[in-house]
Write an enzyme that holds these catalytic residues in place. Structure first.
Site, mmCIF file in Angstrom:
data_model
loop_
_atom_site.group_PDB
_atom_site.id
_atom_site.type_symbol
_atom_site.label_atom_id
_atom_site.label_comp_id
_atom_site.label_asym_id
_atom_site.label_seq_id
_atom_site.Cartn_x
_atom_site.Cartn_y
_atom_site.Cartn_z
ATOM 1 N N ARG A 119 0.831 -1.216 0.000
ATOM 2 C CA ARG A 119 0.000 0.000 0.000
ATOM 3 C C ARG A 119 0.863 1.263 0.000
ATOM 4 N NH1 ARG A 119 -4.663 -0.851 4.259
ATOM 5 N NH2 ARG A 119 -5.452 1.031 3.238
ATOM 6 N N ASP A 151 -15.373 3.226 2.972
ATOM 7 C CA ASP A 151 -15.309 1.795 3.283
ATOM 8 C C ASP A 151 -16.623 1.068 2.964
ATOM 9 O OD1 ASP A 151 -12.663 2.000 4.074
ATOM 10 O OD2 ASP A 151 -13.187 2.441 6.153
ATOM 11 N N ARG A 191 -10.390 -3.285 -3.936
ATOM 12 C CA ARG A 191 -11.808 -3.533 -3.624
ATOM 13 C C ARG A 191 -12.736 -3.386 -4.821
ATOM 14 N NH1 ARG A 191 -12.066 -1.061 2.534
ATOM 15 N NH2 ARG A 191 -11.074 -2.876 3.496
#
Ligand code: S3P
Length: 418
Positions: free
Chosen positions: A117, A306, A337
């Site tokens: 990340r 999120d 995601r």
């Protein structure tokens, strides 16, 4: 993990304590001027990383069950070993801001996902305050070393809307020699600012934050329930054809609850009771709803960052098209995601297409059982579980990663299935 379908969803949920706020309370207490008490702190894999983090710089932590007592060191100590941040972006990124305050040497590392990340987003603003970094890929990835101290004030204009980056800057700037300014064009979650403004350490003026160097006094704080964890149950009660759930004592900070606005415009049946406070809190009752598709705009993303994967699931149960744009940050979370959401929901029969910065879903399509992967990502495991309950079950590989944010997720889910 095998999840079966359920013909009826009823009951109440007390969501786990907020993860973002729990991390912050541990980090704030470690630099406060005295003994702090935190009630309802989340104990999950991620927040235990932050607990170890503050212990390794000299804080004393006593877990008394209902509350946690933290005694900060008189002066932060140089950690003797590299600090393991596990899977936790918040521990590593806000932690870097805390370490940047001190003229000592420290090293942070993490698991495979965290090592991929991006960290330059934190290294840049902290370097502008005067901290020094070294690390993989020219200090873009963990492991990273930090040497801080003697920070000078600066004005930093952020290219990103990220609460982790903003908070790292604030933690460091509180120890700089003068006032600093942080500019963020689209507001990210403001838990750090809300807490510090109680002590006049921060002032907000439009999209500018002025950070006034000073000490955090000893404090007592009670953490509210996590909206991002509750969101799985909220969406479950809305898409399931025979459902009604009450979600108790959940945090309702408007910088977190963008999903509620999307749910309302999609036609979700929701009732909210809200109490104001440093962190607003309340109860939500939600039930089976007839949904219609919607378009989610880039400026809405930070308030639901999120929860965006859940919008894809809602889209599969909604009449017409649901499109999300401006969510490319999702590709840099615990997993990609966008890719993971498309992969899971496609396998279960959704008509979904991934876009560079979001996705497009055409509903309604009945979902069916499948064997899916969690991609080692807690929120993907929970997304697949909810989809499974509302179709004819699902089998999830590597589902135990829910313990990153919501260790009791599967037992809470069982508890509302009748
Ligand atoms: C968090 C901020 C968000 C969020 C993460 C927790 C925080 O990340 O996705 O789960 O506690 O500040 P970004 O700030 O990078 O968007």
């Amino acid at each position: 993990m095998k999840i079966s379908s359920s013909s009826k969803i009823r009951g109440q949920i007390v969501p786990p304590p907020d993860k973002s706020i729990s991390h912050r309370m541990l980090l704030f207490s470690s630099i406060s001027t005295g003994k702090c008490t935190v009630h309802n702190l989340l104990r999950s894999e991620d927040t235990l990383r932050t607990m170890n983090f503050i212990k390794s710089i000299g804080a004393f932590v006593k877990d008394e069950g209902e509350r946690i007592v933290i005694i900060p060191p008189v002066k932060l100590q140089e950690p003797s070993f590299p600090i393991d941040c596990g899977n936790s972006g918040t521990t590593s990124r806000i932690g870097m801001g805390l370490l940047a305050r001190e003229n000592f040497f420290s090293v942070l590392y993490g698991d495979e996902s965290l090592s991929k990340r991006p960290m330059k987003r934190v290294v840049k603003p902290l370097s502008a305050l005067g901290a020094k970094f070294d690390g993989r890929n020219n200090a873009s990835n963990l492991p990273l070393s930090i040497r801080g101290g003697n920070l000078h004030s600066t004005r930093y204009v952020s290219e990103l809307s990220s609460a982790q980056v903003k908070s790292a800057f604030i933690f460091a700037a509180l120890s700089a020699e003068g006032e600093s300014i942080y500019v963020e064009n689209v507001q990210s979650r403001d838990h750090t600012e809300k807490f510090l403004s109680q002590f006049d350490l921060i002032k907000k003026d439009g999209n500018e934050l002025k950070i006034i160097p000073g000490d955090i006094p000893a404090f007592t704080f009670e953490v509210v329930g996590d909206f991002s964890s509750a969101a799985f149950f909220l969406v479950l009660s809305i898409i399931h054809s025979n459902a009604r759930l009450k979600i108790n004592r959940v945090g309702l900070n408007p910088t977190r609850t963008g999903l509620l606005k999307v749910l309302k415009r999609m036609g979700g049946n929701i009732e909210i009771e809200k109490e104001e406070g440093v962190e607003p809190v309340g109860n939500i009752v939600a039930e089976s709803s007839e949904l219609k598709g919607t378009e989610v705009l880039p400026e809405e993303i930070p308030s639901m960052v999120d929860e965006v994967p859940l919008i894809a699931l809602l889209g599969a149960f909604a009449e017409g098209e649901t499109v999300v744009h401006g969510a490319s940050e999702l590709r840099k979370k615990e997993s990609d995601r966008i890719e993971a959401t498309v992969n899971i929901l496609k396998k279960m029969g959704a008509n979904i297409e991934g876009l560079e910065d979001g996705f497009r879903v055409r509903g309604k399509t009945p979902l069916h059982g499948a064997k899916v992967k969690s991609f080692g990502d807690h929120r993907m495991a929970m997304l697949a579980s909810i989809a499974g309950v509302c179709s004819d079950g699902v089998e999830i590989e590597d589902a135990e990663c829910v313990s990153i944010s919501y260790p009791a997720f599967f037992s809470d889910l069982k508890g509302v299935m009748e």
